[in-house]
Enzyme design. Structure first.
Site, short mmCIF file in Angstrom:
data_model
loop_
_atom_site.label_atom_id
_atom_site.label_comp_id
_atom_site.label_asym_id
_atom_site.label_seq_id
_atom_site.Cartn_x
_atom_site.Cartn_y
_atom_site.Cartn_z
N CYS A 59 0.81 -1.23 0.00
CA CYS A 59 0.00 0.00 0.00
C CYS A 59 0.84 1.27 0.00
CB CYS A 59 -0.93 0.01 1.21
SG CYS A 59 -1.94 -1.46 1.29
N HIS A 115 -3.88 6.95 1.17
CA HIS A 115 -4.06 5.64 0.54
C HIS A 115 -5.50 5.20 0.81
CE1 HIS A 115 -4.05 1.47 -0.32
NE2 HIS A 115 -4.03 1.10 0.95
N ASN A 124 -9.91 -0.49 -3.01
CA ASN A 124 -8.52 -0.32 -2.60
C ASN A 124 -7.62 -0.88 -3.72
OD1 ASN A 124 -5.95 -0.65 -1.49
ND2 ASN A 124 -6.69 -1.37 0.50
O1 UT7 Z 1 -4.79 -1.35 2.27
C1 UT7 Z 1 -4.13 -2.22 3.10
C2 UT7 Z 1 -4.40 -1.96 4.50
N1 UT7 Z 1 -5.67 -2.57 4.86
C3 UT7 Z 1 -6.44 -1.96 5.70
O2 UT7 Z 1 -6.15 -0.89 6.15
C4 UT7 Z 1 -7.69 -2.69 6.12
C5 UT7 Z 1 -8.08 -2.34 7.52
N2 UT7 Z 1 -9.22 -3.09 8.00
C6 UT7 Z 1 -10.47 -2.91 7.53
O3 UT7 Z 1 -10.68 -2.11 6.64
C7 UT7 Z 1 -11.60 -3.68 8.19
O4 UT7 Z 1 -11.08 -4.42 9.27
C8 UT7 Z 1 -12.33 -4.63 7.22
C9 UT7 Z 1 -13.18 -3.83 6.26
C10 UT7 Z 1 -11.38 -5.51 6.48
C11 UT7 Z 1 -13.31 -5.55 7.99
O5 UT7 Z 1 -14.20 -4.80 8.74
P1 UT7 Z 1 -14.39 -5.09 10.29
O6 UT7 Z 1 -15.40 -4.14 10.76
O7 UT7 Z 1 -13.05 -5.05 10.96
O8 UT7 Z 1 -14.99 -6.54 10.28
P2 UT7 Z 1 -14.40 -7.89 10.94
O9 UT7 Z 1 -13.25 -8.40 10.17
O10 UT7 Z 1 -14.26 -7.70 12.41
O11 UT7 Z 1 -15.62 -8.88 10.71
C12 UT7 Z 1 -16.90 -8.66 11.33
C13 UT7 Z 1 -17.88 -9.71 10.82
C14 UT7 Z 1 -17.34 -11.13 10.93
O12 UT7 Z 1 -18.42 -11.98 11.23
P3 UT7 Z 1 -18.67 -12.47 12.75
O13 UT7 Z 1 -17.43 -13.22 13.14
O14 UT7 Z 1 -18.89 -11.23 13.54
O15 UT7 Z 1 -19.87 -13.33 12.62
C15 UT7 Z 1 -16.89 -11.45 9.52
O16 UT7 Z 1 -16.93 -12.81 9.23
O17 UT7 Z 1 -18.14 -9.49 9.44
C16 UT7 Z 1 -17.90 -10.71 8.71
N3 UT7 Z 1 -17.45 -10.34 7.37
C17 UT7 Z 1 -18.28 -10.07 6.37
N4 UT7 Z 1 -19.62 -10.10 6.27
C18 UT7 Z 1 -20.17 -9.78 5.09
C19 UT7 Z 1 -16.17 -10.18 6.95
N5 UT7 Z 1 -16.16 -9.81 5.66
C20 UT7 Z 1 -17.46 -9.75 5.27
C21 UT7 Z 1 -18.09 -9.42 4.07
N6 UT7 Z 1 -19.43 -9.45 4.03
N7 UT7 Z 1 -17.41 -9.07 2.96
#
Ligand code: UT7
Length: 356
Positions: A116, A283, A313
């Site tokens: 990134c 970014h 992204n």
């Molecule tokens: O560019 C490189 C650097 N990357 C970043 O900066 C990314 C930083 N992180 C993020 O942007 C966020 O952490 C994400 C967008 C990747 C994820 O969002 P989050 O609010 O942190 O969600 P999470 O990973 O804690 O997941 C919450 C829930 C989980 O389900 P349970 O365990 O609560 O039942 C996941 O399985 O959301 C679920 N989940 C989804 N549900 C629907 C994860 N991905 C998806 C999805 N659609 N695409």
């Protein structure tokens, strides 16, 4: 020592638009979840087997050259940032040189793997080469063809919904104008958490010495019948270990800390303050991260460029695409203070301050 400046910028995104609803047809996700957590509405995917990271980089590079008033033949050096190269090796730098039809000159080409923050690292490298007088026209490219390497099953949804394809490029040249140019760049890394956001296989870390069942061997040569399984095993394929993985929340927490930190570091170095920033180009990792950084710096909406809603992204391409869009929209004018900042896999992060 002379300063260097961005003399021309360009970007390219593929035509094919992929909406959140399109993704929800192949995996368990929803437009609502993706928009709420990331701000993303759609992204672009390149035409498979026609477009590549290199061809998209070349499209952006041609525009950047034209705007800088140079021909691709004038390029002295290429710095190419990507995590999704056309080949395992050689890198995209030499492929880009060939794609632009400028091999005769035999100009050097360097690939960098800083994900990134790749474009900011590449820009800083170009800045050093130009400032010292070694080169006059350095082409810097950030490009990604993520769509060729994502897990489109529900297993990969936390990563797959975020990424999109595209490319951005800039020509870096020396300037005699003491009021203009790249004021400073700041680069950092911390490898402690390398696997928190990584694409681990195939790689030299452990795929080798494994038989077809994925059993590993700890002696010098693999048994006779393991031929062809050096880097990737059937087990890795079955387990989906050849896709990117990310601990999203962990990355998020560090990102919102490091973005402001590295921006303040650059501002301090240049004797400036957050209120001096005319345009922040973060970014495009997550709209919530950008909004957090904006708030931390006390910047109004018109001083931050976000396009993650439309492109997702695009990793190494996201900063130059956003920079170019903001410039094309007339939001960056001569004399403006532009701040670029990025954080991502590695972890690596960085910032750049540019007097336009
Ligand atoms: O560019 C490189 C650097 N990357 C970043 O900066 C990314 C930083 N992180 C993020 O942007 C966020 O952490 C994400 C967008 C990747 C994820 O969002 P989050 O609010 O942190 O969600 P999470 O990973 O804690 O997941 C919450 C829930 C989980 O389900 P349970 O365990 O609560 O039942 C996941 O399985 O959301 C679920 N989940 C989804 N549900 C629907 C994860 N991905 C998806 C999805 N659609 N695409």
């Amino acid at each position: 020592m002379k300063r260097s400046k961005i003399a021309g910028i360009g970007y390219y995104v593929p035509e094919n638009v992929v909406t959140n609803d399109d993704l929800s047809k192949v995996m368990e996700t929803s437009d609502e979840w993706i928009q709420e957590r990331t701000g993303i509405q759609q992204r672009r995917y390149g035409r498979k087997h026609e477009e590549t990271t290199t061809t998209m980089g070349a499209q952006a590079a041609r525009i950047a050259c034209e705007r800088a008033g140079i021909s691709p033949e004038d390029i002295d050096f290429i710095v190419f940032a990507t995590l999704s190269p056309d080949y395992y090796f050689p890198g995209c730098g030499v492929l880009l040189q060939r794609e632009l039809g400028i091999t005769k000159r035999e100009a050097g080409a360097l690939d960098i793997r800083n994900q990134c923050s790749g474009f900011i690292y590449a820009l800083s490298i170009a800045d050093q080469f130009v400032k010292t007088g070694m080169y006059k026209n350095v082409l810097v490219v950030g490009a990604e063809m993520h769509s060729m390497g994502l897990d489109f099953s529900t297993r990969g949804r936390n990563v797959t919904v975020i990424f999109g394809d595209g490319a951005g490029a800039a020509i870096i040249q020396p300037t005699d104008d003491s009021e203009q140019g790249i004021l400073t760049t700041k680069l950092h890394s911390d490898g402690t958490y390398a696997e928190k956001l990584a694409f681990i296989n195939p790689g030299a870390h452990g795929g080798y010495h494994a038989n077809k069942a994925g059993e590993t061997y700890d002696f010098g040569f693999p048994p006779k019948d393991t031929y062809g399984e050096i880097f990737i095993t059937q087990k890795m394929m079955d387990d989906g270990q050849y896709y990117p993985n990310m601990e999203g929340q962990f990355v998020f927490k560090l990102a919102v800390q490091k973005f402001p930190e590295v921006i303040h570091e650059a501002l301090k170095d240049a004797g400036l303050q957050a209120s001096d920033i005319s345009m922040l180009i973060p970014h495009q990792a997550n709209l919530r991260i950008s909004q957090f950084v904006q708030k931390q710096l006390g910047l109004s909406d018109d001083k931050v460029w976000n396009n993650i809603q439309r492109f997702g992204n695009t990793t190494a391409a996201s900063v130059p695409i956003a920079l170019c869009e903001a410039w094309e929209a007339g939001k960056i004018k001569k004399g403006d203070l532009v701040c670029l900042a990025a954080f991502g896999s590695g972890f690596t992060w960085g910032s750049a301050l540019i007097r336009w």
